[in-house]
Design a protein around this motif. Structure first.
Motif, mmCIF file in Angstrom:
data_model
loop_
_atom_site.group_PDB
_atom_site.id
_atom_site.type_symbol
_atom_site.label_atom_id
_atom_site.label_comp_id
_atom_site.label_asym_id
_atom_site.label_seq_id
_atom_site.Cartn_x
_atom_site.Cartn_y
_atom_site.Cartn_z
ATOM 1 N N PHE A 53 -11.163 37.280 49.092
ATOM 2 C CA PHE A 53 -11.844 36.260 47.996
ATOM 3 C C PHE A 53 -12.423 37.816 46.519
ATOM 4 N N ARG A 54 -11.267 38.619 46.400
ATOM 5 C CA ARG A 54 -11.028 38.909 45.658
ATOM 6 C C ARG A 54 -11.033 37.843 44.112
ATOM 7 N N HIS A 55 -10.769 37.311 44.200
ATOM 8 C CA HIS A 55 -10.230 36.515 42.881
ATOM 9 C C HIS A 55 -11.734 35.608 42.198
ATOM 10 N N THR A 56 -12.579 35.536 43.194
ATOM 11 C CA THR A 56 -14.102 35.828 42.687
ATOM 12 C C THR A 56 -14.563 36.888 41.983
ATOM 13 N N LEU A 57 -14.044 37.597 42.051
ATOM 14 C CA LEU A 57 -15.344 39.044 41.241
ATOM 15 C C LEU A 57 -14.740 39.259 39.616
ATOM 16 N N ASP A 58 -15.471 40.369 39.470
ATOM 17 C CA ASP A 58 -15.452 40.635 37.804
ATOM 18 C C ASP A 58 -15.055 41.525 37.766
ATOM 19 N N ASP A 59 -14.568 42.424 36.930
ATOM 20 C CA ASP A 59 -14.601 43.669 36.587
ATOM 21 C C ASP A 59 -15.549 44.511 36.767
ATOM 22 N N LEU A 60 -16.395 45.496 37.279
ATOM 23 C CA LEU A 60 -17.638 45.957 37.022
ATOM 24 C C LEU A 60 -17.787 46.665 35.894
ATOM 25 N N GLY A 61 -16.554 46.962 35.286
ATOM 26 C CA GLY A 61 -16.509 48.037 34.157
ATOM 27 C C GLY A 61 -16.926 49.473 34.690
ATOM 28 N N GLY A 62 -15.811 50.368 33.014
ATOM 29 C CA GLY A 62 -15.667 51.538 33.507
ATOM 30 C C GLY A 62 -15.119 52.156 33.868
ATOM 31 N N GLY A 63 -14.370 51.439 34.466
ATOM 32 C CA GLY A 63 -12.895 52.036 35.088
ATOM 33 C C GLY A 63 -13.060 51.654 36.656
ATOM 34 N N LEU A 64 -14.207 51.125 36.901
ATOM 35 C CA LEU A 64 -14.529 50.975 38.407
ATOM 36 C C LEU A 64 -13.401 49.779 39.071
ATOM 37 N N GLY A 65 -13.331 49.057 38.315
ATOM 38 C CA GLY A 65 -12.388 48.205 38.968
ATOM 39 C C GLY A 65 -13.593 46.494 39.741
ATOM 40 N N VAL A 66 -12.936 45.882 40.547
ATOM 41 C CA VAL A 66 -14.035 44.907 41.198
ATOM 42 C C VAL A 66 -14.865 45.650 42.093
ATOM 43 N N THR A 67 -14.354 46.836 43.052
ATOM 44 C CA THR A 67 -16.001 47.426 43.888
ATOM 45 C C THR A 67 -16.535 48.400 43.446
#
Length: 98
Positions: free
Chosen positions: A72-86
Motif C-alpha cells: 500500500f506504499r503507493h497510497t501514502l504521502d510523505d510525512l515531511g521532516g525527512g521521515l518518508g511515508v512512515t
C-alpha cells in the motif's frame, strides 16, 4: 514481555479504502500479534497500534510488515521532516495502566 509498535501514516486523498483494505487480514496472518487497531486521526492521518507477545515475535514479523507496507506504499504521502511515508516506534511495556 509484551511489546507494542505504532506507525503513523498520511494517506493520499481518495486512497483511504485501499490503505485500510491492505490491513484487513493482517491479524489472522501474523504470528505473535495479539491485537491491532488503526486510528483515523482526521485529514488523512492514521496510526496503527499493535500489541505483540514479545519483541522477538514483533521482530520475526518484520518481513510481513514490510511486505504489507509495500502493498500500500503507493497510497501514502510523505510525512515531511525527512521521515518518508512512515513514522514507526516500538518497545516493551514500561507501565501497564489497565
Amino acid at each position: 514481555m509484551t511489546a507494542f509498535n505504532a506507525v503513523r501514516f498520511k494517506v493520499k486523498p481518495g486512497m483511504e479504502t485501499a490503505f485500510l483494505d491492505a490491513h484487513r487480514n493482517v491479524a489472522a496472518d501474523w504470528s505473535g500479534l495479539r491485537h491491532a487497531n488503526i486510528i483515523a486521526a482526521g485529514e488523512g492521518r492514521y496510526c496503527i497500534i499493535a500489541e505483540w507477545e514479545s519483541m522477538d515475535a514483533m521482530a520475526a514479523a518484520r518481513p510481513q510488515m514490510i511486505a504489507t507496507l509495500n502493498s500500500f506504499r503507493h497510497t501514502l504521502d510523505d510525512l515531511g521532516g525527512g521521515l518518508g511515508v512512515t513514522d514507526p516506534i516500538a518497545g516493551t511495556v514500561a507501565l501497564s495502566l489497565k
